[in-house]
Enzyme design. Structure first.
Site, PDB file in Angstrom:
ATOM      1  N   SER A 150      -1.521  -3.844  -7.500  1.00 52.13           N
ATOM      2  CA  SER A 150      -0.334  -3.204  -6.940  1.00 52.13           C
ATOM      3  C   SER A 150       0.857  -4.130  -7.108  1.00 52.13           C
ATOM      4  O   SER A 150       0.703  -5.359  -7.166  1.00 52.13           O
ATOM      5  CB  SER A 150      -0.546  -2.919  -5.446  1.00 52.13           C
ATOM      6  N   TYR A 163      -3.180  -5.372   3.133  1.00 53.34           N
ATOM      7  CA  TYR A 163      -3.299  -4.588   1.899  1.00 53.34           C
ATOM      8  C   TYR A 163      -2.772  -5.355   0.697  1.00 53.34           C
ATOM      9  O   TYR A 163      -3.462  -5.491  -0.323  1.00 53.34           O
ATOM     10  CB  TYR A 163      -2.551  -3.257   2.031  1.00 53.34           C
TER      11      TYR A 163
END
Length: 255
Positions: A150, A163
């Site tokens: 990400s 995360y």
């Protein structure tokens, strides 16, 4: 000579998180490009529907309902892939979960779930399919390990700390695995998407994080899952000597 209309012909691709979003789109894309695809996710009904549609379009798909957090289930999936499709030569590690909350809320259950799926699950899939990739690369001259990271791996997003840390793990692991696997002709790539319209945002329940996501939707034209699928198809169809090791894919207007 490579079949330019089906550059993945003869390849066996394993996709985790295949029941929706980027995983589903990539399964469709690789199947259309000639690969036999093994579909791994927990939702068997979604996988069965996807496999039926791939089959109707002339492709080959194998359904494997399994949780990447279960190491034994992943080893069993690898054995079934080999028995029914042959050794995998492409693993797309895409299963993931995104949960958000300010760190002082101590949402320890959410922390553990992200570690279990985004980190341990990734390693379970790598461990199960690594023998396939190494053996396939020795036979065919190339195999591919592609991991979904990400943009969060290299940016700061309040309330998303665990995360984005799990995705930093994915990116750094991918870079380091090249040292072990590159000499064995296994290419390793980390794809770092920016904002993509998937079910991932549906995991978020924190009010502040949801408000931020809704605000960004008003100013940014988000990526579609198919955009990432095209990226996976491109980097795994390049000549064996070429390894795009880290690819950041951003919406044009996201900064």
């Amino acid at each position: 000579m490579t079949n330019t209309s089906a550059p993945h012909s003869g390849r066996v691709a394993v996709i985790t998180g295949a029941s929706s979003g980027i995983g589903e789109a990539t399964a469709r894309r690789l199947a259309a490009s000639g690969a036999a695809v093994a579909l791994i996710a927990r939702r068997a009904d979604r996988l069965e529907t996807l496999a039926k549609e791939i089959d109707q379009d002339g492709g080959t798909a194998l359904v494997l309902a399994a949780d990447v957090a279960d190491a034994g289930a992943m080893r069993a999936a690898a054995a079934e892939v080999e028995a029914k499709l042959g050794r995998a030569d492409l693993l797309f590690n895409n299963a993931g979960v995104m949960l958000a909350a300010p760190i002082d809320e101590l949402a320890t259950g959410d922390w553990q779930r992200m570690i279990d799926v985004n980190m341990t699950g990734l390693m379970n899939a790598i461990g199960a399919f690594m023998p396939h990739l190494v053996a396939s690369a020795a036979e065919k001259g190339v195999a591919d390990l592609v991991n979904t990271s990400s943009i969060g791996a290299q940016a700061i997003f309040p309330s998303f700390g665990v995360y984005v840390a799990s995705k930093a793990f994915v990116t750094h692991l991918s870079k380091n695995l090249r040292a072990d696997l590159g000499p064995k002709n296994v290419r390793v790539a980390a794809i770092e998407p920016g904002l993509v319209e998937t079910e991932l945002q549906g995991h978020v329940t924190d009010a502040g994080a949801l408000e931020w996501l809704d605000g960004v939707r008003e100013t940014v034209n988000w990526l579609k899952p198919g955009d990432i699928a095209e990226t996976v198809a491109f980097l795994t169809s390049l000549p064996a000597r070429v390894n795009l090791q880290q690819v950041t894919v951003m919406p044009t207007s996201q900064v």
